[in-house]
Design an enzyme around this catalytic site. Sequence first.
Site, PDB file in Angstrom:
ATOM      1  N   CYS A  96       0.779  -1.330   0.023  1.00  0.00           N
ATOM      2  CA  CYS A  96      -0.068  -0.055   0.118  1.00  0.00           C
ATOM      3  C   CYS A  96       0.710   1.264   0.003  1.00  0.00           C
ATOM      4  O   CYS A  96       0.365   2.214  -0.213  1.00  0.00           O
ATOM      5  CB  CYS A  96      -0.887  -0.060   1.210  1.00  0.00           C
ATOM      6  SG  CYS A  96      -2.130  -1.381   1.215  1.00  0.00           S
ATOM      7  N   HIS A 135      -3.190   7.305   2.866  1.00  0.00           N
ATOM      8  CA  HIS A 135      -3.640   6.036   2.541  1.00  0.00           C
ATOM      9  C   HIS A 135      -4.832   5.684   3.237  1.00  0.00           C
ATOM     10  O   HIS A 135      -5.322   6.148   4.171  1.00  0.00           O
ATOM     11  CB  HIS A 135      -2.477   4.961   2.891  1.00  0.00           C
ATOM     12  CG  HIS A 135      -2.959   3.416   2.651  1.00  0.00           C
ATOM     13  ND1 HIS A 135      -3.714   3.150   1.483  1.00  0.00           N
ATOM     14  CD2 HIS A 135      -3.165   2.314   3.533  1.00  0.00           C
ATOM     15  CE1 HIS A 135      -3.953   1.899   1.550  1.00  0.00           C
ATOM     16  NE2 HIS A 135      -3.568   1.432   2.759  1.00  0.00           N
ATOM     17  N   ASN A 169      -9.816   0.350   0.806  1.00  0.00           N
ATOM     18  CA  ASN A 169      -8.473   0.107   0.487  1.00  0.00           C
ATOM     19  C   ASN A 169      -8.006  -0.385  -0.691  1.00  0.00           C
ATOM     20  O   ASN A 169      -8.348  -1.662  -0.849  1.00  0.00           O
ATOM     21  CB  ASN A 169      -8.062  -0.865   1.883  1.00  0.00           C
ATOM     22  CG  ASN A 169      -6.579  -0.676   1.629  1.00  0.00           C
ATOM     23  OD1 ASN A 169      -5.752  -0.283   0.710  1.00  0.00           O
ATOM     24  ND2 ASN A 169      -6.074  -1.342   2.803  1.00  0.00           N
TER      25      ASN A 169
END
Length: 334
Positions: A114, A254, A284
């Site tokens: 990520c 994020h 996500n």
Amino acid sequence: MPRYAAITGWGLAVPRRVVTNAELARQMDTSDEWIQSRTGIAQRYVASADEPTSMLAAAAGRHALAQAGVLPADVDTIIVATCTPDRPFPATACSVQRLLEIPRAGAFDLAAACSGFVYGLSVGSSLVQSGMSRTLLLVGADIFTHLINWQDRNTSVLFGDGAGAVVLQASEQPLGLLASNVGSWGDGETMMAVDAGGTLLPATPELLAQGRQYVYMNGREIFKHAVRGMCESSERALADAGITLDEITLVVPHQANVRIIEAVAKRLGLPMERCFVNLDRYGNTSAASVPIALSEAAQQGRIVPGDLVLLTAFGGGLTWGSAVVRWGSPAARG
């Protein structure tokens, strides 16, 4: 004369299918209220079999090139940040090159989960600043739902698929990346991982029967390390740029969990109004998370030329990274 890597174009792409919390509640023991209260997520986009990572990456890249007014022939470097490539090799970046009909370019993938886009921004900006590249396409793209056990509500409610891209071009003006800080803690590699399918544990019928091809994570420990990693790297990037948090127009974190974003904002002493949040619609999306949010922030006018933006992320590895960016292209600043 100093050389910079201005962000001159941006774009995003998502799959066709939207999966709401209500749909998930029909196939597992969960509810919209349970998911939203713990994550802040209301829906996510889920890729179909005919929507590989390269297709989403190319679509986002195409938007970014058009927004920058850059022809495919002008691109000399392609970086795709992903942990869900089309194939083990060749690089998905090579597939993106083919799909966008970019005639000649260096092309490679970057895997930092990520944190991949922030890592890629650091690497890509360095290539431009050094003179090795003049026009670089950086894409963050992941199809994480292919790594999900849809009966595991601890992971299946969290992730979605998508891609975001930016164009980096050489500039003599102080635009683009001003400073970044990236890091990792390899001792935490098993806090979030997919075990089967690599050279350590090749996929066998036995491992597949055990579900070792699916992502697992220690949510409680990830939370603690994520908040610390994002905050500490943000502070270091700001210090290296010689900028205070008060000068930052918008923080683009994020998009993993709204509780993590709130915890980061609280620890930094930042009001949530100065954090961009869109995970309610995307979930996500791993390496695509930050560039999708950055693209939406630009589209909505939340950032304008001259603004200072802080990007911050964490991911499996454990990895983390933050970047201070001055928004705008040379043309926009005259």
